[in-house]
Design an enzyme around this catalytic site. Structure first.
Site, mmCIF file in Angstrom:
data_model
loop_
_atom_site.group_PDB
_atom_site.id
_atom_site.type_symbol
_atom_site.label_atom_id
_atom_site.label_comp_id
_atom_site.label_asym_id
_atom_site.label_seq_id
_atom_site.Cartn_x
_atom_site.Cartn_y
_atom_site.Cartn_z
ATOM 1 N N ASP A 455 1.140 5.092 8.163
ATOM 2 C CA ASP A 455 1.264 3.346 8.254
ATOM 3 C C ASP A 455 1.151 3.246 6.131
ATOM 4 O OD1 ASP A 455 2.937 1.583 8.325
ATOM 5 O OD2 ASP A 455 1.092 -0.125 8.809
ATOM 6 N N THR A 457 1.818 -0.032 4.755
ATOM 7 C CA THR A 457 2.099 -1.606 4.758
ATOM 8 C C THR A 457 0.737 -1.855 5.211
ATOM 9 O OG1 THR A 457 3.701 -2.075 4.884
ATOM 10 C CG2 THR A 457 2.475 -4.299 5.141
ATOM 11 N N ARG A 836 12.006 2.872 6.701
ATOM 12 C CA ARG A 836 12.493 2.301 8.010
ATOM 13 C C ARG A 836 12.405 2.438 9.214
ATOM 14 N NH1 ARG A 836 13.523 -2.896 6.778
ATOM 15 N NH2 ARG A 836 14.481 -3.481 4.992
#
Length: 1135
Positions: A455, A457, A836
């Site tokens: 990931d 963030t 996204r």
């Protein structure tokens, strides 16, 4: 014409092309399909076209499904496939899935619901009281190894097949099952307690009689629920009302989509306007909601109030929803529940945890099948040499049981204990504090990883934005020169204030206008800095929030005004952390945002003066436009200004000609900064009125509304004055760059899967050095059809050694038509960035990689949106971060910082895999050597199915005599931790699986046969006159051989290994006095077979030593020669 190049040459076949044309037209009649699609077959190789009867994009799967299914297939796992199919059919018949439908929900009337909806309880348990025992037993006995032990142990109840004592077979099996059941029960109880804690959280529910407290699990569809600030939203709701005056609130969605920026939600206008909360029960209203679905970014519904005249209809969108598992960040909200339990967006996006099995366990399972085959062949050979006389079938089964030690049950026990030991070592490692092993069955997986999916963030970045650079074209300000900007702002506002005080407001206005009217006059640096900072302070969607310490909501205005401008009490809320970073920076240089509502905003200057602006229009940021704009009217002067900021690609064509923007954007991007271009345009009253009329007209049009609105806004976006370029840094986690470098050198391919924007993801990929500076980046353009996917994949195919950046929507289209081809191309890239991505897409990508490459995958994340990906990967790692503990609780391993993954894989992954491989093969060797001796013994004694060693000798051999030295292999290491981290290239060898392969296994088989033969024949040849002592002699030599073999296998000695060796030898010597009745042959006992006076004589000692020496010395010599002339890579480093 470049796009018409085929990907690979394909055999010309008129039949094929005719079929392909007809198949394409019948299945995909798309109008926008380019006519030359047929000329560009998208295949990686020609084999796809060998079968004319299948459409080409489903070929890879079709080929797999058309395998021959015979007896071999059934024995090699086909039985499991058939059982699974039967189970699925039964589930489908008796436990049909409820079809999800759209619904009408009446406010505050759950009893009016047309259907029964699921309970709002969270359930993460795998079993219940009735399924626990059968479920755990199934998980254990689905492995060939355990099933084999069960069959052998059950055979001992048949008198004619009984070989030894029952406890020698049942005790180890019962021990293994008991340990497994206790471990599973503890995990299950923990899961139950976590679920109970979540389901017992209390919420206020509105009823006709007032507020009542209900548990989260008792909330139903149609209930009106009140959620306080910082409270978790318990179910999917429509936002009806808030305590905030402006009718909106912020929510934190980090546990749902992984983004830590707050989202603005708007209450339904009809219910927000009601005078009091109680009036919600005095109106007749309902919500029509679409059926539950996966997409967390969209919603369609309607709100209808029936008792009004005329009826009030409001359309509902995503901004009116409050999804479960998000947290209210401002005010108190009231919502009507529309989805509960399994139908909520957060649960639909969560995959259920599966039982993970390590690759090493699967490899050992295959080896045990090979050993079983060898055991059956050996038994048949014995019966054949016997001549198939008498009840040969019974004797065959007796031989199978007799040779059952080829597959030792202690293998399972040793490996499970080893895994627990590795887990303990990982958690006790001081270099990676706070690491927790939650799944103790797969530590070896850490040493076999090929793909790491991470990931962004909170995993690679801290999600803390810091303003780093302001560029005005001729002058650039960095972190060390921000004080200059501060002094310039103080001076310019002091000048404006003095002008205002001397000549009044009108005096300052013309000076500014004359400045703007002459574009050829170069402005001073001071005025340019002043305009740039002012633009940054005004062009955003940030709202300053002041904490209210009083408990009453409707307190007087004066009390509110008292605390309005206390800086310590102010926090900023926005939908993007970039925005907050910019506003915080303008505050640091003297221009502070102190207040904002839907119609106006106020700034405070360094001198304390308040500047008020009316918000006339706002154009929010969208992923298509890549910019946001705001039109403001200054209260003091009446000037109307249009400010705009956005990505350089969008703004380059909007601003006036300049020669520095593109170059400086490139420079900042290389530094890993996120850039924004800021511009402005002054509007006259007439210009604005004309724009407003056209804008309102466009907003009312029914057809192509969005296009018309965009066209009107674009009419303003011309020849704007470029003010500045800003650079904001998203701070990386500590040591992210060296860690990614380490992993890349170790041969691990890294994919970044994020829910964030494409520009942000690309920026972080560069700044973290996931993509090296010299590497090209291929940005996969947005696609929506099969033809576009085809052309874009062809374009990507021609690129070499470049990183891929693709959005979730484009990925969806690619995977629906060209799954196999896309994965094959993406796997050749040095790095892949998917932006996204929804939580389910992340999990889908992980599963695709596992299926198509057959390599081990690892997923690492820190938010609730990463749980599905973590559970889908072979090995899931969770980081305890700002986004909560949801990911770390669902993961197999939990760490506190991303940099710890380097040591976890390079050191602990390496050691766990190497140790388990050595331990597993040694335990097998320990069983095979006994079986080899048994085979020699039976062949000498006319192929009689009589056991060589009795009861306790066999149990003692696998436990007190050899267990501790063999188990001490879990302390062995081939390379020091410092070396493993310094030379990550060593990790590449592990992924090839050379430590445990059929080659190494066959070497151990040969060693076992050689040593078993030498020990047995040696005992029979050297002790012919004392044949009665053959058991004592061979068993003593066997124990000494095993202890010497452990010493041969060890690469780095530990003091506990030495203790284990000598204590085991001591135990054996001490027990000789008590085990004399076990040293007989068969079940016959002629008094004492173990003559203590005999074993202390020199002939016994030298003959046992000679046998042991012959069995071990050649192996020591071979090992010495191998290390001298063909040393492994790690030994070169350690020397």
């Amino acid at each position: 014409m470049a796009d018409s190049f085929p990907l690979n040459p394909v055999r010309k076949s008129s039949k094929l092309i005719t079929y392909y044309n007809s198949a394409r037209l019948s299945r995909y009649s798309l109008e926008d399909e380019p006519s030359n699609l047929d000329e560009m077959p998208l295949m990686m190789s020609e084999e796809g076209f060998e079968n004319d009867e299948s459409d080409y994009q489903t070929l890879p799967r079709a080929r797999v499904s058309k395998r021959q299914r015979g007896l071999g297939w059934f024995l090699c796992g086909g039985w499991r496939v058939l059982c699974g199919s039967c189970y699925n059919c039964l589930v489908h018949v008796f436990w049909r899935k409820k079809t999800l439908k759209a619904r009408t929900v009446w406010l505050g009337c759950p009893e009016k619901c047309e259907e029964k909806y699921p309970k709002n309880g969270i359930k993460n348990q795998k079993y219940n009281i009735f399924t626990f025992v059968p479920g755990v037993l199934y998980q254990q006995f689905k492995f060939f190894l355990n099933l084999y032990f069960l069959v052998v142990a059950c055979s001992q109840f048949v008198p004619s097949l009984k070989i030894g004592y029952l406890y020698t077979y049942w005790a180890p099996l019962a021990f293994v099952l008991a340990v497994t059941m206790v471990r599973e029960a503890v995990d299950e109880v923990r899961r139950y307690q976590r679920d109970k804690e979540m389901n017992s959280q209390l919420y206020s529910k509105l009823t006709v009689r007032g507020k009542i407290q209900v548990k989260s699990s008792d909330i139903q569809v149609g209930d009106l629920v009140i959620v306080e600030k910082n409270q978790r939203i318990p179910a999917d709701m429509i936002f009806l009302r808030t305590s905030e005056k402006n009718g909106s609130c912020f929510i934190r969605t980090d546990q749902l989509d992984g983004e830590t920026d707050w989202k603005l939600k708007v209450a339904v206008g009809c219910t927000q306007r009601l005078p009091a909360v109680g009036d919600l029960f005095s109106i007749r209203a309902f919500v029509y909601a679409q059926k539950p679905q996966l997409d967390i970014h969209s919603f369609e519904g309607n709100f209808t109030r029936e008792d009004a005249d005329p009826q009030i209809h409001e359309s509902l969108s995503i901004e009116n929803t409050l999804w479960a598992s998000t947290v209210v960040a401002s005010g108190t909200v009231i919502g009507v529940v529309i989805y509960t339990g399994k139908e909520t967006r957060s649960v639909l996006n969560t995959s259920f945890a599966k039982n993970k099995v390590g690759l090493l366990d699967l490899e050992l399972n295959r080896l045990t099948k090979a050993l079983f085959l060898a055991q059956v062949v050996l038994s048949v050979v014995m019966i054949a040499l016997q001549g198939f006389v008498g009840p040969w079938f019974r004797n065959l089964f007796r031989f199978i049981v007799l040779f059952s030690y080829i597959i030792p049950i202690s293998l399972r026990v040793n490996l499970d204990m080893g895994k627990s030991a590795y887990g303990w070592m990982i958690m006790k490692d001081e270099n990676i504090p706070g690491t927790v092993v939650r799944t103790s069955t797969i530590p070896e997986e850490l040493g076999r990883l090929v793909y790491l999916l991470t990931d962004k963030t909170g995993t690679l970045t801290q999600n803390e934005m810091i303003f780093k650079r302001l560029h005005l074209g001729t002058v650039s300000y960095g972190t060390d020169t921000m004080d200059e900007i501060q002094s310039l702002i103080v001076q310019s506002y002091a000048l404006v204030t003095s002008q205002t005080s001397t000549s009044g407001t009108s005096g300052s206005t013309p000076s500014r206008k004359t400045q703007q009217s002459g574009p050829k006059v170069r402005k001073s640096v001071s005025s340019r800095v002043h305009e740039a900072v002012k633009a940054i302070a005004l062009c955003h969607n940030v709202t300053p929030v002041y904490e209210t310490h009083a408990s009453v909501n409707g307190e007087p205005e004066s009390a509110e005004a008292d605390q309005d401008f206390s800086d310590d009490n102010r926090t900023y809320q926005a939908s993007s952390p970039d925005e907050v970073a910019l506003v915080r920076w303008t505050e640091s240089v003297g221009l502070t945002l102190v207040n904002r509502d839907l119609a106006s905003l106020q700034l405070r200057t360094p001198s304390g003066q308040i500047l008020s602006f009316y918000i006339l229009q706002i154009f929010p940021f969208t992923s298509e436009s890549k910019r946001m704009g705001i039109i403001l009217r200054e209260e003091s002067t009446g000037d109307i200004t249009f400010y705009m900021k956005g990505a350089d690609v969008a703004m380059a064509s909007i601003v006036q000609y300049n020669d520095w923007l593109e170059e400086e954007c490139g420079n900042m991007a290389r530094e890993g900064l996120r850039t924004l271009v800021v511009a402005k345009k002054s509007l006259s009253e007439e210009q604005y009125q004309d724009f407003e009329n056209r804008y309102n007209q466009a907003k009312l049009s029914i057809h192509d509304r969005s296009l018309k609105v965009a066209a009107v806004v674009e009419s303003l976006e011309r020849e704007m004055e470029l003010l500045c370029l800003t650079g904001v840094e998203d701070q990386l986690q500590a040591d992210v760059r060296p860690t990614l470098e380490l992993l890349r050198n170790a041969g691990i391919k890294i994919w970044m899967l994020t829910g964030d924007k494409l520009e942000t993801a690309t920026c972080i990929a560069k700044s973290s050095h996931l993509v090296s500076r010299s590497q090209d980046i291929h940005v996969f353009r947005p696609i929506s059809s099969r033809g576009e996917a085809h052309l874009e994949l062809n374009a990507f195919r021609r690129k070499h050694d470049c990183a891929l950046v693709i959005s979730g929507d484009s990925l969806e289209v690619c995977l629906s038509y060209y799954e196999h081809e896309f994965v094959e191309l993406a796997c050749q890239c040095p790095a892949v960035v998917c932006c996204r991505c929804s939580p389910t897409q992340k999990a889908q990508i992980v599963r695709l990689l596992a299926q198509h490459t057959a390599n081990r995958t690892c997923a690492i994340g820190d938010g609730g949106n990463d749980v599905s990906m973590i559970q889908a990967a072979h090995c899931g790692i969770g980081i305890e971060g700002k986004e909560g503990k949801q990911a770390s609780l669902a993961a197999d391993f939990s760490i506190t910082q991303f940099k710890h993954i380097g040591r976890l894989l390079m050191v602990h992954g390496r050691n766990s895999y190497k140790r388990s491989a050595a331990l597993g093969q040694f335990v097998m060797h320990r069983g095979m050597i006994i079986s080899a001796m048994q085979a020699v013994f039976s062949s000498v004694f006319f192929f009689a199915s009589v056991p060589l060693y009795q009861g306790f000798l066999m149990v003692g051999y696998a436990t007190i005599y050899t267990m501790f030295p063999v188990f001490s292999l879990v302390l062995d290491q081939d390379v020091k931790p410092e070396m493993a981290l310094l030379y990550p290239e060593l990790y590449k060898d592990l992924t090839k699986g050379r430590s445990l392969s059929f080659k190494t296994f066959l070497i151990w088989v040969l060693i076992s046969v050689y040593q078993g033969g030498i020990l047995m024949y040696g005992a029979l040849v050297l002790f012919e006159s004392e044949f009665v002592h053959v058991v004592a002699i061979s068993f003593t030599a066997l124990i000494l051989t095993e202890l010497l073999m452990v010493a041969l296998t060890i690469r780095t000695w530990h003091w506990l290994m030495v203790v284990a060796e000598f204590s085991s030898l001591g135990c054996y010597l001490a027990s000789l006095a008590f085990l004399n009745e076990y040293f007989g042959i068969g079940r016959v006992s002629f008094g004492a077979f173990l003559d203590l006076s005999f074993i202390t004589t020199w002939p016994f000692l030298w003959k046992v030593s000679a046998i042991t020496l012959v069995s071990c010395l050649p192996l020591y010599i071979i090992k010495y020669l191998k290390r001298k002339f063909s040393p492994p890579s790690y030994s070169k480093l350690s020397s």
